[in-house]
Enzyme design. Structure first.
Site, PDB file in Angstrom:
ATOM      1  N   THR A 185      63.491 -19.536  58.835  1.00 15.75           N
ATOM      2  CA  THR A 185      63.397 -20.776  59.618  1.00 15.75           C
ATOM      3  C   THR A 185      64.442 -21.778  59.134  1.00 15.75           C
ATOM      4  OG1 THR A 185      61.041 -20.423  59.973  1.00 15.75           O
ATOM      5  CG2 THR A 185      61.846 -22.662  60.306  1.00 15.75           C
TER       6      THR A 185
ATOM      7  N   ASN B 194      60.265 -10.203  67.493  1.00 21.83           N
ATOM      8  CA  ASN B 194      59.149 -10.104  66.557  1.00 21.83           C
ATOM      9  C   ASN B 194      57.864  -9.610  67.220  1.00 21.83           C
ATOM     10  OD1 ASN B 194      60.018 -12.817  67.481  1.00 21.83           O
ATOM     11  ND2 ASN B 194      57.959 -13.407  66.893  1.00 21.83           N
TER      12      ASN B 194
ATOM     13  N   HIS C   4      60.444 -12.042  52.921  1.00 25.57           N
ATOM     14  CA  HIS C   4      59.052 -11.592  53.060  1.00 25.57           C
ATOM     15  C   HIS C   4      58.826 -10.605  54.199  1.00 25.57           C
ATOM     16  CE1 HIS C   4      57.255 -13.974  56.484  1.00 25.57           C
ATOM     17  NE2 HIS C   4      58.297 -14.750  56.255  1.00 25.57           N
TER      18      HIS C   4
ATOM     19  N   CYS D 199      53.057 -16.994  64.161  1.00 27.74           N
ATOM     20  CA  CYS D 199      53.347 -18.425  64.263  1.00 27.74           C
ATOM     21  C   CYS D 199      52.678 -19.064  65.461  1.00 27.74           C
ATOM     22  CB  CYS D 199      54.843 -18.653  64.366  1.00 27.74           C
ATOM     23  SG  CYS D 199      55.700 -17.855  63.032  1.00 27.74           S
TER      24      CYS D 199
HETATM   25  C1  LIG Z   1      62.362 -13.357  64.509  1.00 31.43           C
HETATM   26  C2  LIG Z   1      61.915 -14.312  63.437  1.00 31.43           C
HETATM   27  N1  LIG Z   1      62.673 -15.370  63.130  1.00 31.43           N
HETATM   28  C3  LIG Z   1      62.312 -16.243  62.184  1.00 31.43           C
HETATM   29  C4  LIG Z   1      61.130 -16.117  61.483  1.00 31.43           C
HETATM   30  C5  LIG Z   1      60.762 -17.132  60.444  1.00 31.43           C
HETATM   31  O1  LIG Z   1      60.967 -16.622  59.175  1.00 31.43           O
HETATM   32  P1  LIG Z   1      60.438 -17.361  57.853  1.00 31.43           P
HETATM   33  O2  LIG Z   1      59.005 -17.079  57.774  1.00 31.43           O
HETATM   34  O3  LIG Z   1      61.218 -16.741  56.742  1.00 31.43           O
HETATM   35  O4  LIG Z   1      60.782 -18.803  57.989  1.00 31.43           O
HETATM   36  C6  LIG Z   1      60.303 -15.031  61.775  1.00 31.43           C
HETATM   37  C7  LIG Z   1      59.018 -14.858  61.062  1.00 31.43           C
HETATM   38  O5  LIG Z   1      57.957 -15.060  61.591  1.00 31.43           O
HETATM   39  C8  LIG Z   1      60.704 -14.110  62.781  1.00 31.43           C
HETATM   40  O6  LIG Z   1      59.934 -13.067  63.101  1.00 31.43           O
END
Ligand SMILES: Cc1ncc(COP(=O)(O)O)c(C=O)c1O
Length: 394
Positions: free
Chosen positions: A76, A155, A205, A330
């Site tokens: 993010t 995702n 992660h 999310c």
């Molecule tokens: C495609 C995608 N982008 C960004 C993120 C965000 O990643 P992070 O949890 O490292 O901020 C995720 C995780 O949920 C994701 O699946």
């Protein structure tokens, strides 16, 4: 040995850490606690050396040079830095970004922020398989377009975008290409040079590393991308991300990337076999569709629409046996139907019955077998109840 429940089938949300990663990290919490920016003593040098090694491991996984890696707190933050950093580098706000409506919120919300500042953004639709049209992408380009942001793999569905074709268009028009590769890196081969990517984000992660650490790849040559840092402070990470480095996290991220680099080829074969067998077993139930089934997808994930089941009840009934998800982690706190599946043309009703199952390094055949048993039982029960209901009405 009895199967430990619930079985974890939500590896797209996060992955358990690999014990080999933890082992590598542990000394950096205690005896090797130095600040990587301390230049006057061995504690600092030791930490800096560990970060250098991790930077090489992280870069190697995506075919980058170590100096092209900026460590962040996760994907993010990396996405925020990429988009805002590119925009900030342009005088004024007379610029334009192209992205797609199925991006992760990290990209979509950052684009909204850019719009508030005065920039303009085009959100391209996707087809029934979740893919962006290359022609539409090229038509959306204006003389103000500075950035194209298209995710590597989704995702929720695992669908892989035609990144090389997109890169060709971006290059032809002299526009930077950012790809959020959070779900792809470590799962399938991603190479910033072969793929033609200028900026790329990913997160530890999601690849069996620790939470709270990620990276932004920033191309150094052909073209040399310049970004304005979004966090000011001591000028760490070549002025692109100030703040004391998370040394244990970065060490773990490095190790996690090294393991993926070594094991990805065999692991993706194992997982696609497991996933395909899982889908075959589900399809036996009939009235099931796999979203994005016939196009390139991540090997370990599936998004399944179950006809004639109660989605809410299914989550509730299967919950003590299987950890899976309705949509992305999310957005699962909200009751909004998945905007990704909606963009692919699914009805609200179908989305309500759609679930994501994502396998990982520690998923076994025994676990997926148990999941199939539980799901099959629930689906049959729901359909049976549905039949009774139907007879009563008629
Ligand atoms: C495609 C995608 N982008 C960004 C993120 C965000 O990643 P992070 O949890 O490292 O901020 C995720 C995780 O949920 C994701 O699946």
């Amino acid at each position: 040995m009895a199967l430990k429940l619930p079985v974890y089938l939500d590896n797209n949300a996060t992955t358990p850490m690999d014990p080999r990663v933890l082992e590598e990290m542990l000394p950096y919490f205690l005896e090797k606690f130095g600040n990587a920016a301390s230049k006057t003593h061995s504690f600092g040098w030791e930490a800096e050396e560990a970060v250098d090694i991790a930077r090489e491991q992280v870069a190697a996984l995506i075919g980058a040079h170590p100096q092209e890696i900026v460590f962040t707190s996760g994907a993010t933050e990396a996405v925020n830095l990429a988009i805002k950093g590119v925009c900030d580098n342009v005088a004024g706000t007379d610029y334009h970004i192209i992205t797609i409506i199925t991006e992760h919120k990290a990209v979509l919300d950052t684009c909204k922020h850019v719009e508030k500042l005065g920039g303009s953004v085009t959100y391209l639709p996707v087809n029934a398989n979740g893919l962006v049209s290359i022609d539409e992408l090229e038509s959306a380009i204006t003389d103000k377009t500075i950035l194209i942001a298209v995710m590597y793999a989704n995702n929720e569905t695992g669908v892989i975008q035609p990144i090389r074709d997109i890169a060709e268009i971006a290059k032809k028009h002299g526009i930077l290409l950012l790809t959020d590769a959070t779900q792809a890196v470590g799962k399938i081969p991603v190479n910033v040079h072969m793929d033609g990517i200028d900026l790329l984000t990913f997160s530890a992660h999601k690849l069996y590393g620790p939470k709270g650490v990620g990276a932004l790849y920033v191309r150094k040559k052909n073209p040399s991308v310049t970004l304005t840092g979004q966090i000011d402070g001591g000028g760490h990470e070549r002025n692109m991300r100030s703040g004391t480095l998370n040394v244990p996290g970065i060490v773990g991220f490095g190790k996690a990337c090294e393991i993926c680099n070594n094991e990805m080829a065999a692991e993706s074969k194992r997982l696609s076999k497991l996933r395909n067998a899982f889908e075959v077993e589900l399809l036996v139930l009939k009235d099931i569709s796999i979203n994005g089934q016939d196009i390139p997808r991540l090997p370990h994930a599936t998004n399944v629409s179950f006809g004639h089941v109660d989605g809410e009840k299914m989550i509730f009934e299967a919950g003590s046996d299987i950890a899976f998800s309705r949509s992305s982690a999310c957005t699962s706190a909200t009751l909004e139907p998945s905007y990704v599946l909606k963009a692919m043309g699914l009805s609200d009703e179908a989305i309500h019955h759609s679930f994501r199952f994502s396998f990982g390094r520690f998923t076994t055949e025994e676990q997926t077998g148990h999941a199939i048993q539980v799901i099959s039982k629930i689906v049959k029960e729901h359909r049976h109840e549905g039949d009774h209901g139907h007879h009563q009405i008629v």
